[in-house]
Structures are given as C-alpha cells and as structure tokens.
Design a protein around this motif. Structure first.
Motif, mmCIF file in Angstrom:
data_model
loop_
_atom_site.group_PDB
_atom_site.id
_atom_site.type_symbol
_atom_site.label_atom_id
_atom_site.label_comp_id
_atom_site.label_asym_id
_atom_site.label_seq_id
_atom_site.Cartn_x
_atom_site.Cartn_y
_atom_site.Cartn_z
ATOM 1 N N LYS A 42 36.693 37.829 17.505
ATOM 2 C CA LYS A 42 36.502 37.890 16.054
ATOM 3 C C LYS A 42 36.751 36.563 15.346
ATOM 4 O O LYS A 42 36.403 36.420 14.174
ATOM 5 N N THR A 43 37.369 35.604 16.048
ATOM 6 C CA THR A 43 37.755 34.350 15.403
ATOM 7 C C THR A 43 37.413 33.168 16.294
ATOM 8 O O THR A 43 37.598 33.221 17.500
ATOM 9 N N ILE A 44 36.914 32.100 15.678
ATOM 10 C CA ILE A 44 36.734 30.831 16.373
ATOM 11 C C ILE A 44 37.683 29.826 15.753
ATOM 12 O O ILE A 44 37.889 29.809 14.535
ATOM 13 N N ALA A 45 38.327 29.017 16.599
ATOM 14 C CA ALA A 45 39.199 27.947 16.135
ATOM 15 C C ALA A 45 38.669 26.628 16.671
ATOM 16 O O ALA A 45 38.016 26.584 17.722
ATOM 17 N N PHE A 46 38.962 25.547 15.944
ATOM 18 C CA PHE A 46 38.463 24.237 16.348
ATOM 19 C C PHE A 46 39.241 23.159 15.620
ATOM 20 O O PHE A 46 39.983 23.423 14.663
ATOM 21 N N ASN A 47 39.084 21.926 16.087
ATOM 22 C CA ASN A 47 39.692 20.763 15.449
ATOM 23 C C ASN A 47 38.687 20.048 14.566
ATOM 24 O O ASN A 47 37.504 19.937 14.901
ATOM 25 N N ARG A 48 39.167 19.571 13.430
ATOM 26 C CA ARG A 48 38.446 18.608 12.609
ATOM 27 C C ARG A 48 39.385 17.443 12.325
ATOM 28 O O ARG A 48 40.586 17.643 12.126
ATOM 29 N N LEU A 49 38.825 16.227 12.312
ATOM 30 C CA LEU A 49 39.611 15.044 11.987
ATOM 31 C C LEU A 49 39.648 14.889 10.474
ATOM 32 O O LEU A 49 38.622 14.673 9.828
#
Length: 450
Positions: A431-438
């Motif tokens: 149900k959820t996607i996580a990721f990095n942003r600079l």
C-alpha cells in the motif's frame, strides 16, 4: 502539421501515463545528515516504520555512527543503534534492512579494532542484528576468523548489503575476503574477489580472539555459496565477481517436482570468447544444510583459497547476452514473490537499458519495458507480483507485467525531477512506496500511497 503532431503526442501521453501523481509525504526533515534507505528492505513487519543509516558523502558508511527508524504516520524518529565516538574512518554502521517477520534489523558494522591507519574496509566489517524493542544491544551475526587454521561456519573478511529471507531464518549478502586481500597485496596477483554468502540461524560459531581484536564470534552459521575465480576461462560460465544479489522468491522457487528450492539470484562476471568481461544473470541453489563440505574445497577456506561452497550448492548461468550485439546485465536481480520471475536490467536491440525478466531455469526471457531512454534503476516488485516499480527519466514509474501493450501497462507516479528519486522500497502490504529525495545536501525520506 505541428498542431497535429502535438495533439498526437498529448493523446499518446494521456493513454500511457497518468497525470494524477502520487501525493508525496516528506517523512524526515533534518538537513544536517542523510537518511539513506540504500535500496534495502526498510519497512518494519507492520509497515509502520522505516529504518535507515546516517552516512555522509565524504565518509560513506564508515562515517555513519547511527542507525535510526522513523514512523511513517507521525514522523517520530528513534535511534536503533549508536556507536560512541564514531570517526570518519569507522567503525561505521550502515546499509540496514528490516526482518520481514520480527522487530529486528541487520546492518553493516565495521570492526571495533579500526584506526585511522587501519580503517573500515570492504574486508573489515561484519553483520550486526539489533532487536528494535531492545535498541543498542548488538548481536554479531557472522563470525570472523582471520587466524589459520580457520573456523568452519566463520568467514574471514567482510559482509555487506544484508538481506533477510522471507521466513527470517537466513541472511544473504555480498562478501570480500581479508585473507586473500592480504595475499593479493603480497603477491601483486588478483585474489580479492567479491562473492556471495549466506548465514543461517542454526547455532553460534565461537572464534578465539586475536591480539588485534579482528576476530569476532557470531550467533549464526555462515558459508560462501558462489564460486569465483581470478581468471575465468574465456567462453565458459566461470566468474570472477558476484554481486547484485537477492533472494529468489519469498520462499524460494518451485522445482519441477513442485517442491521449494531456496536460492539467490545475482550478477556474475564472465569472460566472453573474445576475452572481454561481460556481466550475466546467475542463480545459485542453496542446500538446507550448509554445514557439509563439498568436493570443491574447505568450507573454512585456506591461506590461499576462498572458503568453498557447501555440498549441494548448484550455480547456474541464466542469461547469455555475451553472444548478442548488446552484451551485459546490470543492477540488482529482483525476484517476484513466487520466485518464478527474475527482473534485471539489460540493453534492448536499440542499445537502451530496459527491464527484462527470466525464470529460474533460464527460460521465458521477456522484455518488460520499452522506453526510448534508459531505465535508471531501483527496480522493485509489488508484493502481488503483478507489477514492477523503478525510476525512469527522473520519475518513479509503475509497470504491470501483463500482456497488454506497453503504453497501457506503465504509468508515471511522480513528476520528473532533477536529481531523480532513489532507493525505492515497497511496504509488505503493497500500500505504500518509500524513497529518497535529495533536499539541499541531505537525503530525505518520502512516502506515497499506492
């Protein structure tokens, strides 16, 4: 004519993408350090927490003295583990992954014997487990013994990018050997080869301490499972390097008789018939009992030989791109949950990097994506096994794996950005996607609902 062309492009984009982007939620905000997901398995079993390291650009994992977790609903942060007085050269703690079945994490831990003159290195680290309900109490997973004669069930170097199996009873990783690194330094010949190992929760391995503190006892039994050689014979399946590995399936893949087979898929470097290095997709079947020595060498290794794979280990090559006009495979090989499809990156006939899939027997090779510019990477499967997520053209993309046309199967989930988002990870419930942003000079964690 220009108006007709513009209309056609707009209609094509409308058919193959969605303009209803994910609503992104920034979870971390501290701009003084990175919150690095490192392309690992970062969601807690209840999908409420994400675990990450605090590495720096200059020092990398060596300079990360802390493992943290953050609640995706409230933004609350907790310290899972902290090294007192960590220096730029180590010991270091990073590249952390959550167990899928219990409140525990595993991560790289540099040797406590590090100094500025003898710092954190690929071959000077081990895996540490922390029960997140008891933060700060390290459990050293893989034993380390660099004093001959070596110890069965222990390794002699450093483990990296640890990954739990679906049942939480195994941990897989890449590996570099300190004994053969020393041999390489003394002879000038290539011996420091990266390969792949596994540890199993079947009992502790005790190692006699050395004067420098480089030997470490471990709570799990460890073995290398992939055979590498410094000089592969051209045109054969021998490899000199193994990495980009992950578990095949949540519970392995199905053998012809229907029984499950635990395995890891990976990228191995062969030498083609013209003497050129080519990276191909491999798989290694792993026996349930990794304590038995095979006929390829000693399980503990020798002063001139890497620890050998246990009896019953079977290493197979799945791709043969070396024989094509666009040789080579890259990235981490990612398995569908049922273990019957392995995703990887390779160039299509136009020379554009795309996602392909293949089954564990080296059959049913399928090109999944058909973009006009290269896929950037960070490929992950949805837990349903029906779609893949990845980064392309600065956006996170979802692509179904069905039989419809590519234009109908893929959609943009985020607006294109520079720099691109990185380190995608999908929650266990899908149900959820996580990721990095600079953001500024610090990697921050974002989430979106799928």
């Amino acid at each position: 004519m220009k108006y007709l062309l513009l209309t056609f492009i707009v209609s094509l984009l409308s058919a193959c993408t969605t303009m209803e982007y994910l609503e992104e939620k920034q979870i971390t905000n501290d701009l003084t350090y990175h919150h690095d997901l490192d392309n690992n398995d970062n969601f807690s079993p209840d999908n409420e927490w994400l675990v990450y390291d605090t590495r720096t650009d200059e020092g990398g994992i060596a300079a990360s003295g802390r493992i943290e977790k953050v609640n995706i609903s409230t933004g609350e942060k907790k310290i899972v583990y902290q090294l007192p007085n960590n220096q730029a050269w180590g010991p270091g703690a990073g590249a952390v992954s959550y167990s899928p079945v219990e409140n525990a994490v595993v991560f790289i831990h540099g040797l406590m014997s590090v100094t500025e003159a003898n710092p954190y290195q690929q071959w000077r680290r081990t895996g540490v487990i922390i029960n997140t309900d008891q933060p700060g109490k390290p459990i050293f997973m893989d034993a380390r013994d660099i004093t001959a004669p070596y110890t069965k069930g222990a390794l002699r170097g450093g483990t990296h990018r640890h990954e739990w199996s679906g049942d939480g009873q195994w941990i897989g990783y890449t590996y570099n050997d300190a004994v053969l690194k020393a041999l390489e330094d003394s002879t000038g010949q290539k011996h420091n080869l990266r390969t792949i190992g596994v540890s199993k929760r079947i009992g502790a391995v005790k190692v006699e301490k050395d004067s420098k503190g480089d030997n470490v006892s471990g709570e799990w039994f460890s073995a290398l499972v992939v055979k590498v050689t410094p000089e592969p014979k051209p045109g054969t399946d021998e490899i000199s390097h193994a990495a980009g590995d992950s578990w095949v399936g949540t519970n392995g893949y199905k053998k012809p008789d229907g029984s499950p087979q635990i395995a890891r898929a990976f990228i191995g470097s062969v030498i083609d018939k013209n003497g050129k290095k080519v990276d191909e997709v491999f798989i290694v079947d792993i026996p349930d009992d990794i304590t038995k020595e095979g006929n390829s060498g000693q399980l503990a290794g020798t002063e001139t030989a890497m620890p050998a794979p246990p009896e019953g280990t079977v290493q197979r090559r799945l791709t043969f791109t070396a024989n094509t006009a666009q040789p080579g495979c890259v990235g981490i090989v990612r398995s569908a949950p049922d273990g019957q499809s392995l995703a990887f990156l390779a160039k299509d006939t136009r020379g554009i990097l795309q996602i392909f899939t293949i089954d564990p027997y080296g059959k049913n090779l399928t090109q999944v994506t058909h973009h006009d510019s290269p896929v950037e990477g960070y490929v992950r499967w949805h837990p349903s096994g029906k779609s893949l997520f990845y980064v392309w053209n600065g956006s996170i993309v979802k692509c179904n794996t069905g039989s419809e046309s590519f234009e109908k199967r893929f959609q943009l989930l985020t607006k294109p950005s520079v720099p691109s988002p990185t380190n995608l990870v999908i929650s266990h419930d899908g149900k959820t996607i996580a990721f990095n942003r600079l953001i500024g000079n610090a990697k921050q964690i974002f989430t979106g609902k799928l």
